[in-house]
Design a protein around this motif. Structure first.
Motif, PDB file in Angstrom:
ATOM      1  N   GLN A 126       0.843  -1.187  -0.066  1.00  0.00           N
ATOM      2  CA  GLN A 126       0.075   0.075  -0.031  1.00  0.00           C
ATOM      3  C   GLN A 126       0.877   1.403   0.033  1.00  0.00           C
ATOM      4  N   TRP A 127       0.624   2.084  -0.962  1.00  0.00           N
ATOM      5  CA  TRP A 127       1.697   3.273  -1.134  1.00  0.00           C
ATOM      6  C   TRP A 127       1.160   4.474  -1.400  1.00  0.00           C
ATOM      7  N   ARG A 128       1.477   5.512  -0.647  1.00  0.00           N
ATOM      8  CA  ARG A 128       0.859   6.912  -0.836  1.00  0.00           C
ATOM      9  C   ARG A 128       2.139   7.860  -0.576  1.00  0.00           C
ATOM     10  N   ALA A 129       1.842   9.038  -0.971  1.00  0.00           N
ATOM     11  CA  ALA A 129       2.537  10.270  -0.873  1.00  0.00           C
ATOM     12  C   ALA A 129       1.959  11.490  -0.353  1.00  0.00           C
ATOM     13  N   PRO A 130       1.862  11.648   0.844  1.00  0.00           N
ATOM     14  CA  PRO A 130       0.877  12.820   1.130  1.00  0.00           C
ATOM     15  C   PRO A 130       1.661  14.510   0.683  1.00  0.00           C
ATOM     16  N   GLU A 131       2.995  14.148   0.857  1.00  0.00           N
ATOM     17  CA  GLU A 131       3.687  15.495   0.277  1.00  0.00           C
ATOM     18  C   GLU A 131       3.403  15.744  -1.014  1.00  0.00           C
ATOM     19  N   TRP A 132       3.323  14.827  -1.944  1.00  0.00           N
ATOM     20  CA  TRP A 132       3.063  15.092  -3.237  1.00  0.00           C
ATOM     21  C   TRP A 132       1.675  15.731  -3.520  1.00  0.00           C
ATOM     22  N   ILE A 133       0.806  15.054  -2.834  1.00  0.00           N
ATOM     23  CA  ILE A 133      -0.733  15.580  -2.803  1.00  0.00           C
ATOM     24  C   ILE A 133      -0.631  16.956  -2.271  1.00  0.00           C
ATOM     25  N   GLN A 134      -0.241  17.225  -1.304  1.00  0.00           N
ATOM     26  CA  GLN A 134      -0.361  18.686  -0.871  1.00  0.00           C
ATOM     27  C   GLN A 134       0.433  19.623  -1.632  1.00  0.00           C
ATOM     28  N   MET A 135       1.366  19.244  -2.658  1.00  0.00           N
ATOM     29  CA  MET A 135       1.837  20.226  -3.580  1.00  0.00           C
ATOM     30  C   MET A 135       1.161  20.219  -4.938  1.00  0.00           C
ATOM     31  N   PHE A 136       0.584  19.124  -5.237  1.00  0.00           N
ATOM     32  CA  PHE A 136      -0.063  19.127  -6.706  1.00  0.00           C
ATOM     33  C   PHE A 136      -1.518  18.893  -6.571  1.00  0.00           C
ATOM     34  N   GLY A 137      -2.118  18.138  -5.431  1.00  0.00           N
ATOM     35  CA  GLY A 137      -3.174  17.747  -5.406  1.00  0.00           C
ATOM     36  C   GLY A 137      -3.406  16.570  -6.138  1.00  0.00           C
ATOM     37  N   LEU A 138      -4.729  15.968  -6.377  1.00  0.00           N
ATOM     38  CA  LEU A 138      -4.900  14.551  -7.342  1.00  0.00           C
ATOM     39  C   LEU A 138      -5.985  14.726  -7.946  1.00  0.00           C
ATOM     40  N   ARG A 139      -5.748  14.754  -9.279  1.00  0.00           N
ATOM     41  CA  ARG A 139      -6.968  14.906 -10.294  1.00  0.00           C
ATOM     42  C   ARG A 139      -6.738  13.893 -11.342  1.00  0.00           C
ATOM     43  N   THR A 140      -7.742  14.112 -12.354  1.00  0.00           N
ATOM     44  CA  THR A 140      -7.761  12.780 -13.457  1.00  0.00           C
ATOM     45  C   THR A 140      -6.285  13.201 -14.289  1.00  0.00           C
ATOM     46  N   ASP A 141      -6.065  14.510 -14.643  1.00  0.00           N
ATOM     47  CA  ASP A 141      -5.048  14.792 -15.435  1.00  0.00           C
ATOM     48  C   ASP A 141      -3.684  14.615 -14.776  1.00  0.00           C
ATOM     49  N   ASN A 142      -3.545  14.463 -13.665  1.00  0.00           N
ATOM     50  CA  ASN A 142      -2.272  14.108 -13.109  1.00  0.00           C
ATOM     51  C   ASN A 142      -2.044  13.069 -12.291  1.00  0.00           C
ATOM     52  N   VAL A 143      -3.092  12.117 -12.219  1.00  0.00           N
ATOM     53  CA  VAL A 143      -3.141  10.872 -11.348  1.00  0.00           C
ATOM     54  C   VAL A 143      -1.919   9.911 -12.057  1.00  0.00           C
ATOM     55  N   LEU A 144      -1.773   9.991 -13.228  1.00  0.00           N
ATOM     56  CA  LEU A 144      -0.610   9.210 -13.763  1.00  0.00           C
ATOM     57  C   LEU A 144       0.741   9.656 -13.294  1.00  0.00           C
ATOM     58  N   GLU A 145       0.636  11.102 -13.274  1.00  0.00           N
ATOM     59  CA  GLU A 145       1.985  11.568 -12.449  1.00  0.00           C
ATOM     60  C   GLU A 145       2.321  11.015 -11.059  1.00  0.00           C
ATOM     61  N   TYR A 146       1.167  10.858 -10.160  1.00  0.00           N
ATOM     62  CA  TYR A 146       1.123  10.399  -9.085  1.00  0.00           C
ATOM     63  C   TYR A 146       1.410   8.868  -8.915  1.00  0.00           C
ATOM     64  N   PHE A 147       0.722   8.217  -9.985  1.00  0.00           N
ATOM     65  CA  PHE A 147       1.279   6.904 -10.047  1.00  0.00           C
ATOM     66  C   PHE A 147       2.833   6.606 -10.343  1.00  0.00           C
ATOM     67  N   ALA A 148       3.362   7.563 -11.088  1.00  0.00           N
ATOM     68  CA  ALA A 148       4.650   7.431 -11.349  1.00  0.00           C
ATOM     69  C   ALA A 148       5.803   7.431 -10.493  1.00  0.00           C
ATOM     70  N   GLN A 149       5.079   7.859  -9.190  1.00  0.00           N
ATOM     71  CA  GLN A 149       5.985   7.915  -7.991  1.00  0.00           C
ATOM     72  C   GLN A 149       5.963   6.757  -7.171  1.00  0.00           C
ATOM     73  N   SER A 150       5.122   5.748  -7.517  1.00  0.00           N
ATOM     74  CA  SER A 150       5.033   4.524  -6.670  1.00  0.00           C
ATOM     75  C   SER A 150       5.933   3.517  -7.222  1.00  0.00           C
ATOM     76  N   PRO A 151       6.040   2.473  -6.414  1.00  0.00           N
ATOM     77  CA  PRO A 151       6.870   1.208  -6.914  1.00  0.00           C
ATOM     78  C   PRO A 151       6.248   0.520  -7.919  1.00  0.00           C
ATOM     79  N   PHE A 152       4.926   0.551  -7.960  1.00  0.00           N
ATOM     80  CA  PHE A 152       4.305  -0.039  -9.340  1.00  0.00           C
ATOM     81  C   PHE A 152       4.641   0.580 -10.570  1.00  0.00           C
ATOM     82  N   TYR A 153       5.381   1.580 -10.720  1.00  0.00           N
ATOM     83  CA  TYR A 153       5.482   2.128 -11.950  1.00  0.00           C
ATOM     84  C   TYR A 153       6.659   1.528 -12.619  1.00  0.00           C
ATOM     85  N   ASP A 154       6.680   1.217 -13.882  1.00  0.00           N
ATOM     86  CA  ASP A 154       7.656   0.585 -14.585  1.00  0.00           C
ATOM     87  C   ASP A 154       8.550   1.839 -15.446  1.00  0.00           C
ATOM     88  N   ARG A 155       9.654   2.000 -15.027  1.00  0.00           N
ATOM     89  CA  ARG A 155      10.636   3.139 -15.794  1.00  0.00           C
ATOM     90  C   ARG A 155      10.914   2.728 -17.223  1.00  0.00           C
TER      91      ARG A 155
END
Length: 244
Positions: free
Chosen positions: A11-40
Protein backbone atom coordinates in the motif's frame (compact mmCIF):
# COMPACT_ATOMS: atom_id res chain seq x y z
CA UNK A 1 18.18 -9.63 5.47
CA UNK A 2 14.45 -8.98 5.53
CA UNK A 3 12.37 -10.19 2.62
CA UNK A 4 10.40 -7.58 0.71
CA UNK A 5 6.63 -8.12 0.66
CA UNK A 6 4.88 -9.14 -2.53
CA UNK A 7 3.85 -6.32 -4.87
CA UNK A 8 0.16 -7.17 -4.54
CA UNK A 9 0.48 -6.75 -0.74
CA UNK A 10 1.85 -3.19 -0.86
CA UNK A 11 0.00 0.00 0.00
CA UNK A 12 1.68 3.18 -1.18
CA UNK A 13 0.90 6.88 -0.74
CA UNK A 14 2.76 10.23 -0.90
CA UNK A 15 0.96 12.89 1.17
CA UNK A 16 3.64 15.53 0.44
CA UNK A 17 3.09 15.15 -3.33
CA UNK A 18 -0.69 15.52 -2.84
CA UNK A 19 -0.16 18.68 -0.78
CA UNK A 20 1.95 20.22 -3.56
CA UNK A 21 -0.02 19.21 -6.67
CA UNK A 22 -3.33 17.78 -5.54
CA UNK A 23 -4.89 14.68 -7.13
CA UNK A 24 -6.94 14.96 -10.30
CA UNK A 25 -7.60 12.91 -13.41
CA UNK A 26 -5.07 14.87 -15.45
CA UNK A 27 -2.21 14.23 -12.99
CA UNK A 28 -3.12 10.84 -11.48
CA UNK A 29 -0.64 9.10 -13.80
CA UNK A 30 2.08 11.47 -12.57
CA UNK A 31 1.18 10.51 -9.02
CA UNK A 32 1.18 6.85 -10.00
CA UNK A 33 4.65 7.28 -11.55
CA UNK A 34 6.04 8.03 -8.07
CA UNK A 35 4.96 4.61 -6.73
CA UNK A 36 6.93 1.32 -6.80
CA UNK A 37 4.27 -0.09 -9.13
CA UNK A 38 5.47 2.08 -11.97
CA UNK A 39 7.70 0.65 -14.73
CA UNK A 40 10.52 2.99 -15.66
CA UNK A 41 10.92 1.27 -19.00
CA UNK A 42 7.30 1.84 -20.07
CA UNK A 43 6.20 3.97 -23.02
CA UNK A 44 4.84 6.57 -20.58
CA UNK A 45 8.34 7.17 -19.23
CA UNK A 46 9.83 7.27 -22.74
CA UNK A 47 7.24 9.81 -23.85
CA UNK A 48 7.80 11.85 -20.70
CA UNK A 49 11.55 11.98 -21.28
CA UNK A 50 11.05 13.02 -24.90
CA UNK A 51 8.59 15.81 -24.16
CA UNK A 52 9.88 17.20 -20.87
CA UNK A 53 11.82 19.97 -22.59
CA UNK A 54 9.11 20.72 -25.16
CA UNK A 55 6.70 23.58 -24.75
CA UNK A 56 3.82 23.49 -24.31
CA UNK A 57 3.46 20.31 -22.21
CA UNK A 58 1.37 17.53 -23.72
CA UNK A 59 -2.21 17.35 -22.52
CA UNK A 60 -3.74 14.03 -21.32
CA UNK A 61 -5.57 13.45 -24.59
CA UNK A 62 -2.38 14.10 -26.55
CA UNK A 63 -0.54 11.62 -24.30
CA UNK A 64 -3.17 8.96 -24.99
CA UNK A 65 -2.93 9.54 -28.77
CA UNK A 66 0.87 9.40 -28.66
CA UNK A 67 0.85 6.16 -26.64
CA UNK A 68 -1.53 4.53 -29.14
CA UNK A 69 1.09 4.95 -31.86
CA UNK A 70 3.76 3.17 -29.80
CA UNK A 71 4.29 -0.51 -29.03
CA UNK A 72 5.14 -2.06 -25.69
CA UNK A 73 4.23 -1.58 -22.01
CA UNK A 74 2.09 1.41 -21.11
CA UNK A 75 -0.12 2.70 -18.29
CA UNK A 76 -3.58 4.08 -18.98
CA UNK A 77 -6.55 5.27 -16.95
CA UNK A 78 -9.28 2.61 -17.24
CA UNK A 79 -11.87 4.38 -15.05
CA UNK A 80 -12.05 7.72 -13.26
CA UNK A 81 -14.43 8.79 -10.49
CA UNK A 82 -13.01 12.01 -9.04
CA UNK A 83 -16.05 12.54 -6.83
CA UNK A 84 -15.28 9.27 -5.04
CA UNK A 85 -11.49 9.81 -5.18
CA UNK A 86 -11.20 6.60 -7.21
CA UNK A 87 -9.10 5.94 -10.30
CA UNK A 88 -8.27 2.62 -11.93
CA UNK A 89 -4.93 2.44 -13.72
CA UNK A 90 -4.24 -0.44 -16.07
CA UNK A 91 -0.88 -1.77 -17.13
CA UNK A 92 -1.10 -3.20 -20.63
CA UNK A 93 0.96 -4.31 -23.59
CA UNK A 94 0.19 -2.21 -26.66
CA UNK A 95 0.16 -4.40 -29.78
CA UNK A 96 -1.60 -2.09 -32.22
CA UNK A 97 -3.46 1.26 -32.07
CA UNK A 98 -6.70 -0.63 -31.42
CA UNK A 99 -5.43 -3.63 -29.41
CA UNK A 100 -3.80 -3.86 -25.99
CA UNK A 101 -3.39 -6.87 -23.69
CA UNK A 102 -4.06 -6.13 -19.97
CA UNK A 103 -1.24 -7.19 -17.65
CA UNK A 104 -2.19 -5.74 -14.25
CA UNK A 105 -4.69 -3.41 -12.62
CA UNK A 106 -4.12 -0.83 -9.89
CA UNK A 107 -6.48 1.18 -7.72
CA UNK A 108 -5.91 4.77 -6.58
CA UNK A 109 -8.34 5.21 -3.66
CA UNK A 110 -8.17 8.17 -1.28
CA UNK A 111 -4.55 8.85 -2.21
CA UNK A 112 -3.62 5.19 -1.61
CA UNK A 113 -2.43 2.95 -4.42
CA UNK A 114 -3.06 -0.80 -4.38
CA UNK A 115 -2.44 -3.55 -6.88
CA UNK A 116 -5.47 -5.65 -7.74
CA UNK A 117 -4.94 -9.35 -6.97
CA UNK A 118 -4.80 -11.82 -9.82
CA UNK A 119 -7.53 -14.34 -10.53
CA UNK A 120 -5.17 -17.12 -9.47
CA UNK A 121 -4.50 -15.55 -6.06
CA UNK A 122 -8.21 -14.90 -5.49
CA UNK A 123 -9.24 -18.45 -6.40
CA UNK A 124 -6.42 -20.02 -4.40
CA UNK A 125 -7.21 -17.85 -1.37
CA UNK A 126 -10.90 -18.73 -1.51
CA UNK A 127 -10.09 -22.41 -1.91
CA UNK A 128 -7.70 -22.34 1.05
CA UNK A 129 -10.31 -20.56 3.15
CA UNK A 130 -12.92 -23.14 2.16
CA UNK A 131 -10.59 -26.05 2.87
CA UNK A 132 -9.66 -24.58 6.25
CA UNK A 133 -13.31 -24.17 7.21
CA UNK A 134 -14.07 -27.71 6.07
CA UNK A 135 -11.13 -29.08 8.05
CA UNK A 136 -12.22 -27.25 11.21
CA UNK A 137 -15.76 -28.54 10.75
CA UNK A 138 -14.51 -32.10 10.35
CA UNK A 139 -12.34 -31.77 13.46
CA UNK A 140 -15.31 -30.55 15.50
CA UNK A 141 -17.48 -33.34 14.14
CA UNK A 142 -14.80 -35.96 14.78
CA UNK A 143 -14.50 -34.91 18.44
CA UNK A 144 -18.14 -35.84 18.98
CA UNK A 145 -17.86 -39.19 17.24
CA UNK A 146 -16.99 -42.37 19.15
CA UNK A 147 -13.35 -43.38 19.28
CA UNK A 148 -12.42 -46.87 18.17
CA UNK A 149 -9.40 -48.95 19.10
CA UNK A 150 -8.84 -52.68 18.48
CA UNK A 151 -8.15 -53.32 22.17
CA UNK A 152 -10.95 -51.14 23.59
CA UNK A 153 -13.59 -51.06 20.89
CA UNK A 154 -15.79 -47.96 20.77
CA UNK A 155 -15.53 -45.35 23.51
CA UNK A 156 -16.69 -41.76 24.01
CA UNK A 157 -14.63 -38.89 25.39
CA UNK A 158 -16.70 -35.91 26.65
CA UNK A 159 -15.28 -32.41 26.80
CA UNK A 160 -15.43 -31.59 30.53
CA UNK A 161 -12.54 -32.65 32.74
CA UNK A 162 -14.75 -34.54 35.21
CA UNK A 163 -16.44 -36.46 32.44
CA UNK A 164 -13.07 -37.21 30.90
CA UNK A 165 -11.86 -38.70 34.19
CA UNK A 166 -15.03 -40.79 34.43
CA UNK A 167 -14.55 -41.85 30.86
CA UNK A 168 -10.98 -42.91 31.59
CA UNK A 169 -12.17 -44.96 34.60
CA UNK A 170 -14.79 -46.61 32.42
CA UNK A 171 -12.14 -47.35 29.84
CA UNK A 172 -9.93 -48.95 32.48
CA UNK A 173 -12.87 -51.03 33.72
CA UNK A 174 -13.58 -52.10 30.17
CA UNK A 175 -9.94 -53.06 29.74
CA UNK A 176 -9.99 -55.16 32.94
CA UNK A 177 -13.27 -56.80 31.97
CA UNK A 178 -11.92 -57.61 28.53
CA UNK A 179 -8.69 -58.96 30.04
CA UNK A 180 -10.64 -61.22 32.42
CA UNK A 181 -12.90 -62.38 29.61
CA UNK A 182 -9.87 -63.13 27.46
CA UNK A 183 -8.23 -65.04 30.33
CA UNK A 184 -11.40 -67.05 30.92
CA UNK A 185 -11.68 -67.77 27.22
CA UNK A 186 -8.06 -68.92 27.23
CA UNK A 187 -8.74 -71.26 30.18
CA UNK A 188 -11.77 -72.73 28.43
CA UNK A 189 -9.74 -73.30 25.28
CA UNK A 190 -6.94 -74.92 27.27
CA UNK A 191 -9.41 -77.19 29.05
CA UNK A 192 -10.88 -78.16 25.71
CA UNK A 193 -7.42 -78.85 24.31
CA UNK A 194 -6.33 -80.80 27.44
CA UNK A 195 -9.51 -82.90 27.56
CA UNK A 196 -8.11 -85.83 25.46
CA UNK A 197 -5.04 -85.93 27.70
CA UNK A 198 -7.17 -86.02 30.84
CA UNK A 199 -9.35 -88.78 29.43
CA UNK A 200 -6.27 -90.82 28.50
CA UNK A 201 -4.81 -90.28 32.01
CA UNK A 202 -8.07 -91.40 33.64
CA UNK A 203 -8.20 -94.51 31.46
CA UNK A 204 -4.59 -95.29 32.36
CA UNK A 205 -5.36 -94.88 36.07
CA UNK A 206 -8.32 -97.25 35.76
CA UNK A 207 -6.16 -99.87 34.04
CA UNK A 208 -3.41 -99.43 36.66
CA UNK A 209 -5.94 -99.80 39.48
CA UNK A 210 -7.20 -103.03 37.93
CA UNK A 211 -3.69 -104.39 37.64
CA UNK A 212 -2.86 -103.45 41.22
CA UNK A 213 -5.99 -105.17 42.47
CA UNK A 214 -5.22 -108.37 40.60
CA UNK A 215 -1.57 -108.33 41.72
CA UNK A 216 -2.54 -107.76 45.38
CA UNK A 217 -4.69 -110.95 45.55
CA UNK A 218 -1.87 -113.14 44.13
CA UNK A 219 0.56 -111.74 46.66
CA UNK A 220 -1.72 -112.69 49.54
CA UNK A 221 -1.99 -116.23 48.32
CA UNK A 222 1.80 -116.51 47.93
CA UNK A 223 2.24 -115.08 51.40
CA UNK A 224 -0.07 -117.70 52.91
CA UNK A 225 1.89 -120.49 51.19
CA UNK A 226 5.15 -119.00 52.46
CA UNK A 227 3.91 -118.87 56.08
CA UNK A 228 2.75 -122.53 56.07
CA UNK A 229 6.09 -123.64 54.68
CA UNK A 230 7.96 -121.81 57.44
CA UNK A 231 5.79 -123.46 60.12
CA UNK A 232 6.42 -126.94 58.66
CA UNK A 233 10.18 -126.38 58.57
CA UNK A 234 10.24 -125.28 62.24
CA UNK A 235 8.27 -128.39 63.36
CA UNK A 236 10.68 -130.67 61.49
CA UNK A 237 13.66 -129.14 63.27
CA UNK A 238 12.11 -129.64 66.75
CA UNK A 239 11.32 -133.27 65.97
CA UNK A 240 14.89 -133.99 64.92
CA UNK A 241 16.24 -132.49 68.14
CA UNK A 242 14.06 -134.79 70.25
CA UNK A 243 15.20 -137.88 68.36
CA UNK A 244 18.80 -137.06 69.11
Amino acid sequence: MSEQPAVDELQWRAPEWIQMFGLRTDNVLEYFAQSPFYDRSSNNQVLKMQSQFNAPVLQPQEVVQALSTMRGIEFAIAMAQPASALWIVRKQNRISPNEAVPLATYFVINENIYMAPSVYSIVSSRMLAGIRGLREALVLAADKLPKFAPTLGYSYYPNTQEDEENAKERVQEQMMARALANARQFEIEQEYLDMPKKEAAQAQQIQLHGLQKATGQTGVQAGEKHDSGVVATAATKRRRKKEK
